[in-house]
Structures are given as structure tokens and as C-alpha cells.
Design a protein around this motif. Structure first.
Motif: not given
Length: 739
Positions: A479-485
Motif C-alpha cells: 500500500d502507499e505506506h509500504g505495508r504488504p497486501r
């Protein structure tokens, strides 16, 4: 078929009148920067302000950036804490240069530097200093007894405004240009800690991140505060300057690309003019690097003016600031930057000229620019391919990993597009709305890993309007914060679902399957550049994917899988080098027709592999995908031998096609020391709808072109290109006589 006859064009006087009505930042085209150093005012140093004024006149510079103060004052400042050049005495070298430049009618910008203070100032104002996590002041990494300043404290909010006010009240300047205004490293001073606690509800400034992967929520919050606060300080300085002189501006020096610390789209939104500060090649910088930086700035600035700063020196890690490059290297650097739409800006460190070899080189460049200025005032790029660069993705990793994961895929596509002679723009990932993308037929997403739901929706809309996406590897898996989808945000467009990531894979291959697919035309078009084999090497990283079944979603979606996986197998001992996995059906490239649009998705990082390994099969596969993606005639076609960068623009009453000849053994590394003329180039250029051709000229050759008009295109042959050539086509509105 018809020939093009020479016709009259607007007079130089008419062009000058139109130019004079522009604001200073639009008017200036050829900048001269002189950064005076501490001993320039010393009697006998060799520094002569008159020499520089004469040189600016002789090269027809129309703007100057002159070192004024901040870290060191070059005028008799009365601001407390403003350290003067130790040899200044009663002299005023900054004032002398400003007055001389104004006598020539030049735009003048005063340069300040706010990243450090001399030791004597640090002793008087310890509250101005940047501090480490233990609260200790941070000494400059290069100069002894020099200390780094806090970008958010009273140095920035009180001292710098006093310096700005003094300069504007004493001298006739158009702007304040700030170098290194964002600070150096993270500051943990009491002021920063207090400001951050107030903004974050009591949190402490986090330590520097040391791991790869998505940042913590704490780090994300700090970075947002850091950027928001810096942009606020820049706005405050600009407002202060406008209040003192309404037409004047604050101009922040800035980085530019995916790895830049500050959001370039946000900085551009509050700036009238910016400068791409990539001064020369270093390390493994290809010859087109200056053009890439120009494209990155153009992506966020649109039609606002951008300057391309170049130095005469060799820009390696050891920073030989008094060095001089060979003439050929300087010419090529400026040619690529100019071709890509930025205005020339030379920078000279120290007022004393120790090496004169660069003087005539810059003079010849600037005189040519002055003679051809009206063809360099671009209004629109005519490229229909956009290459996305994502600062958002780069921020999801530490510095080294962001270079590998984000920058190298961009560089792979960039080199491929240059060598394929396809005009293209760069696109910032925060500017993906319909208005920004309406001109593009194809949008390339080079491992654009971090993506918000809003950005994904904007890209879906681009495809729905008939555009084509080309994406690689992990695009939209964070996502836009670098968290995995759990899966791709754009999985419905890619036609695949993700099932994990594999990295650093050895001895894997790609199966080319044109004959096995139902949609033979698409596969054949993509693979036409590779003959004599149906197996080529793979990259070293991939996402494990399966093709989605979208038949229940929409009958307008169709998928083609022209490239599949031959999985890794041992490469030693030699007796064990044979394939184990007989399943060669797993997709590595999926082509999708999605309604009116198209999508090509590579499950591997073929772009990074091309940047790293320069395998021609990868080049041909990438080019084949773009040929399928565009599905239209090229706006500009240039055929012939050599490496030729092709860039095309429209101006108010003309269009230009720049051909930069990079054919050279060192074009991917090191200074170019010899220019090698290209062989014959066959050029075909589509004439804009509703316009007719009045004249075609070759600006570098200073000659009329022997051109033909064939089926709405300008056709010509250029015998050879040495360093660069510019095809200038004067246009006029097509009128219809109804009588």
C-alpha cells in the motif's frame, strides 16, 4: 508527395518583444552561476568581478545566480551571526557582480546556503545546531570546525529571514536561491523534539530506520511531519520575499528522482521555477543521465521553467571541485538535458579560473542556444509513452534496497526506450489523474510496488479510457505506506493473483509460446524481435502468480500468455545441470485486453535485469510489448545505426525533434572523450493535425533540410549526427478556402 519550400519566419525583434513581457522566471533561458569561495576577496587571489561580467555578456547569458551569504557572507552584512568571508574587509564582491549583471539586463538570483555554520558562529548560537540522538552537535563531515544546522529551528525561522530581508533591501535581485535548505540528516535537538511531540501527540522522534521492508507507522508519521514542516518553511520564506518584492520568489534547490527525499510533486506545486541539480556524470551514470533528470523535473513542473545545472568538473565521490571535464563530455551532457526540455545553467565554484579549457566550450553552447532560443521554448512534449517514477515506492525501503528495487527497474526501461528511439516522458506517481495522463497511450509501471487504492483506481480509469498499462514484478503489492497486501491492488487488470515472491534465483529461463496461444497476433507481435529460439534467460526475481478467471466478471476481458516459466535448476556439478520441473505453464508475461484498453504484466523484474545484465533478448521482449501496447503508428520514427536519443516537442509555432548521438564506447560509463559520427538516419515525423509545414531546418547544421511531405508526415534523411542535431519544423494553421 510535396517538397518543403523555405518561407519567412518571425523576426528576432518580434521574438524579443514577446520575451520581454514574460516574468523573470519565464524569461531566463541561459543561467550563469558563480559560487564565490572564502578567499576570492583576498587581494591577489586572481578573482576579478569584471572578468565574469564580460564573460556573461560574451556568452549571451540572460540570468545569473551569485553567491551572497548564509553560511558565509560575500557582502558587508550587518546581520548578527552572519559569518563573513575572512578577506572581505570593506569590499562588496556580491554587490559588484549584481550591479554588473543588472547593467547587462540579466535576471539576478542571490544564492544562500543554510546547512552549516562556522565554528565561531556555533559557539555564539548553539541553539542553531543540528544534534544527534544523544544531543551532541553534529560536525560537518568535510570541513573542520564547521557545524550542521537544524533546518527547523531558529536558524531557519529567524536568522535566514533576516539575511533574506537584508539582501532584498540592499540589492536589486529577482529571487533567493537556497542550497541544501532541507538540512543534513535527522536532527534530535530539543526544538525538533518539542515540535514533533506537539505535532504527534507526544511521540519521540524515531531513530533512523535500519531494515528493509515497509516502514513502521511511527517512521511514516515522522517522515510526513518532516516533509510538511520543510515545505511550510519554504512557503514562509517565499511569502516573506513576495511581501518585500512582489515579483521576487524563493527558489529551493532540489533533487528530483525516485530517490529524492522530499515529494517533488508537492515542491513543484508551490514553486514557479526549479533547477535539476545533477551537474555531471559519476560512477556508472549513462550519457543520458542529464536527460533523465530533466524528464523527472518536467514530470512535476509541467510547463513551468526548469533549469539544468551542469558543472565543468568531474563529479565523482572524491569531489574534485576545481577539475574540468573534456569538451565532448560537457557538450553531450548539456545536449541531452536541452533535448529533454530544461534550460542551460552552468555553475562555477570559486571566482578564480585555474583551468580555462571550459570557457570556450560553454561559450559555444550558449551562443547556439541564444541563436535558436525560440525553438527551445517548448510548450508540449509530443511523446505518447509515460514512464512512472515512484518516490512513494522508494520510501518503502532503505537507501540501498530502494536503489535496487525501485531505481534499477526505472533505469532498465529508460535505457531500453532511449535505445529503441521511442520519445517518452517521465510521470510522477502522485500525478496520475485523468488530466495528467490524457496525452499518453502507454503508461509503464517499473516495479511500482507501493500504491494506494486511489492510485489503483486512477490507473483502472486510464485503461477504461483506452490506455495501456505495462507493469512489472511487485507493482501494487504494497500500500502507499509500504505495508504488504495479500494480492495485487491491480490484480484485476494484470489478470493474475499473487502467491508469494521469490528472489535471487539462479539458472531460470523463459519459454516463448507464440504458437501455442489462441491470440496469435498479440503473441506474435510481442515476440517478433526474437528469432531462432523459444527459450531465453529469465531475471533473478519473480512473483509466483496464477492467471485469474475473469469470464464471470466481464466478457470484454481476454488474456494471452506468450511467455511462461522454466523454473530454476542446479548449475553445478555440471552433470546435474538439467531441468527437473516439466511444468512450463506458469505465466511470466500476461497480455490482457480489458474493454477498450490493454494491460501487459511481467511477473518478473525484467527491467532490473536489463539494467543489470544488458541482455539483448530482454530488450527485444520489452520493445515487443511496447509495440503491442501502442498499437498505432509512431509519431516520430528515426531509423539508422548507433545509439540516438530521440525527443520531440511542440512550440507556439513550430515543432522540434532532437537527435542526441550517444554512440560511444563509454556511453554507459565514464566521460566521453571522442565524438563518433553516426551513420545515415532516416526520419519520419507526423505533422500535427490542423497545421501545415512552412519550413524545415537543421539547427545544429544551420541549414535548410531537404524534406518531403508524404501522407501527412515530414520525411527526411540526415547524413550524419556528430553530437546532436535538432530538426526544426515551422508550422502554421491550416486554413480552408470555402469559395
Amino acid at each position: 508527395m510535396s517538397t518543403v519550400e523555405s518561407m519567412s519566419i518571425p523576426s528576432a525583434a518580434a521574438v524579443d518583444i514577446e520575451r520581454a513581457a514574460l516574468p523573470w522566471y519565464e524569461r531566463a533561458m541561459r543561467w550563469a552561476q558563480l559560487t564565490m569561495v572564502g578567499d576570492d576577496p583576498r587581494p591577489g587571489s586572481g578573482f576579478d568581478p569584471g572578468f565574469w561580467i564580460d564573460y556573461m555578456r560574451d556568452i549571451r547569458a540572460d540570468a545569473a545566480c551569485l553567491n551572497a551569504g548564509g553560511y558565509m557572507a560575500f557582502y558587508p552584512s550587518d546581520v548578527e551571526g552572519h559569518y563573513r568571508s575572512p578577506y572581505l574587509g570593506d569590499s562588496d564582491p556580491f554587490g559588484d557582480l549584481v550591479r554588473g549583471a543588472r547593467d547587462l539586463g540579466l535576471v539576478v538570483m542571490a544564492r544562500i546556503d543554510s546547512h552549516a555554520v562556522h565554528g565561531s558562529v556555533a559557539a555564539l548560537h548553539p541553539e542553531w545546531l543540528s544534534r544527534d540522538r544523544d544531543g551532541e552537535p553534529q560536525e560537518h563531515w568535510s570541513a573542520p570546525n564547521v557545524w550542521l544546522t537544524c533546518p527547523f529551528g531558529t536558524y531557519a525561522t529567524e536568522f535566514v529571514p533576516r539575511v533574506i530581508t537584508e539582501i532584498l533591501e540592499r540589492y536589486d535581485v529577482d529571487a533567493i536561491f537556497a542550497n541544501r535548505w532541507t538540512g543534513e540528516g535527522r536532527c534530535f535537538c530539543d526544538g525538533c523534539r518539542a515540535q514533533y511531540r506537539d505535532a504527534s501527540g507526544g511521540a519521540d522522534i524515531p531513530p533512523l530506520p535500519t531494515r528493509n521492508g515497509g516502514y513502521t507507522a511511527e517512521e511514516i508519521r515522522y517522515r510526513q511531519w518532516w516533509e510538511r514542516t520543510l515545505l511550510g518553511i519554504a512557503r514562509t520564506w517565499d511569502e516573506q520575499i513576495r511581501a518585500l518584492k512582489p515579483e521576487a520568489r524563493f527558489v529551493p534547490n532540489s533533487g528530483g528522482g525516485a530517490l529524492s527525499a522530499i515529494d517533488m510533486s508537492a515542491l513543484a506545486a508551490q514553486s514557479e521555477i526549479l533547477f535539476a541539480d545533477k551537474q555531471a556524470r559519476s560512477g556508472l551514470s549513462p550519457a543520458f543521465t542529464s536527460g533523465r533528470h530533466a524528464k523527472e523535473f518536467r514530470a512535476v513542473m509541467g510547463n513551468k521553467p526548469v533549469g539544468g545545472i551542469f558543472s565543468m568538473g568531474i563529479e565523482e565521490a572524491h569531489r574534485w571541485k576545481d577539475s574540468v571535464q573534456v569538451a565532448e563530455e560537457i557538450r553531450m551532457w548539456v545536449a541531452s538535458a536541452t533535448a529533454n526540455g530544461v534550460r542551460a545553467w552552468f555553475t562555477k565554484f570559486a571566482g578564480t579560473v585555474h583551468d580555462t579549457r571550459w570557457l570556450d566550450v560553454v561559450k559555444s553552447i550558449y551562443l547556439w542556444h541564444a541563436e535558436n532560443e525560440r525553438y527551445l521554448r517548448n510548450t508540449r512534449s509530443i511523446a505518447d509513452i509515460g514512464l512512472v517514477y515512484s518516490q512513494q515506492s522508494a520510501r518503502a525501503f532503505d537507501g540501498a534496497e530502494s536503489e535496487r528495487t525501485v531505481q534499477r527497474p526505472i533505469l532498465g526501461w529508460y535505457q531500453m526506450l532511449v535505445e529503441a528511439r521511442m520519445p517518452f516522458d517521465m510521470v510522477h506517481d502522485q500525478l496520475l489523474d485523468a488530466a495528467a495522463l490524457q496525452k499518453y497511450r502507454v503508461l509503464i509501471l517499473p516495479n511500482t510496488v507501493a500504491m494506494s487504492d486511489r492510485q489503483a483506481d486512477q490507473l483502472r480509469e486510464f485503461v477504461a479510457r483506452g490506455g495501456t498499462l505495462v507493469a512489472t514484478y511487485r507493482t501494487s503489492l504494497l500500500d502507499e505506506h509500504g505495508r504488504p497486501r495479500k494480492d495485487f491492488a491491480l490484480g484485476d487488470q494484470f489478470g493474475v493473483s499473487a502467491h508469494g515472491v521469490r528472489t535471487d534465483i539462479s539458472n531460470s529461463y523463459l519459454r516463448l509460446r507464440a504458437a501455442a496461444e489462441g491470440d496469435g497476433d498479440a503473441a506474435e507481435r510481442v515476440l517478433r524481435g526474437i528469432t531462432g529460439t523459444d527459450v531465453i534467460i529469465n531475471s533473478a526475481n519473480r512473483v509466483e502468480v496464477t492467471v485469474r478467471d475473469d469470464r464471470d466478471v466481464s466478457e470484454s476481458i481476454s488474456r494471452t500468455v506468450p511467455v511462461t516459466l522454466i523454473d530454476s535448476y542446479p548449475d553445478l556439478p555440471m552433470e546435474d545441470v538439467y531441468r527437473r520441473d516439466t511444468d512450463e505453464s506458469r505465466p511470466q508475461l500476461v497480455l490482457s485486453q480489458v474493454g477498450a484498453g490493454r494491460v501487459a504484466y511481467f511477473a518478473n523484474d525484467i527491467d532490473r535485469a536489463f539494467s543489470d545484465f544488458l541482455v539483448q533478448d530482454h530488450f527485444e521482449l520489452m520493445r515487443g510489448v511496447l509495440d503491442w501496447a501502442r498499437d498505432a503508428a509512431e509519431l516520430v520514427s528515426v531509423r539508422g545505426g548507433g545509439v540516438i536519443e530521440v525527443v520531440a516537442w511542440e512550440q507556439s509555432s513550430s515543432m522540434t525533434v532532437h537527435l542526441v548521438n550517444m554512440t560511444n564506447p563509454r556511453y554507459l560509463k565514464g566521460p566521453i572523450v571522442e565524438l563518433l559520427p553516426s551513420p545515415e538516419q532516416l526520419v519520419s515525423i507526423a505533422i500535427p493535425e490542423g497545421r501545415r509545414v512552412r519550413q524545415v531546418r537543421l539547427l545544429r547544421s544551420d541549414a535548410d533540410a531537404d524534406a518531403l511531405i508524404v501522407d501527412g508526415r515530414v520525411e527526411l534523411t540526415i547524413d550524419s549526427v556528430l553530437d546532436f542535431e535538432v530538426i526544426a519544423i515551422d508550422l502554421e494553421e491550416l486554413t480552408i478556402d470555402f469559395d
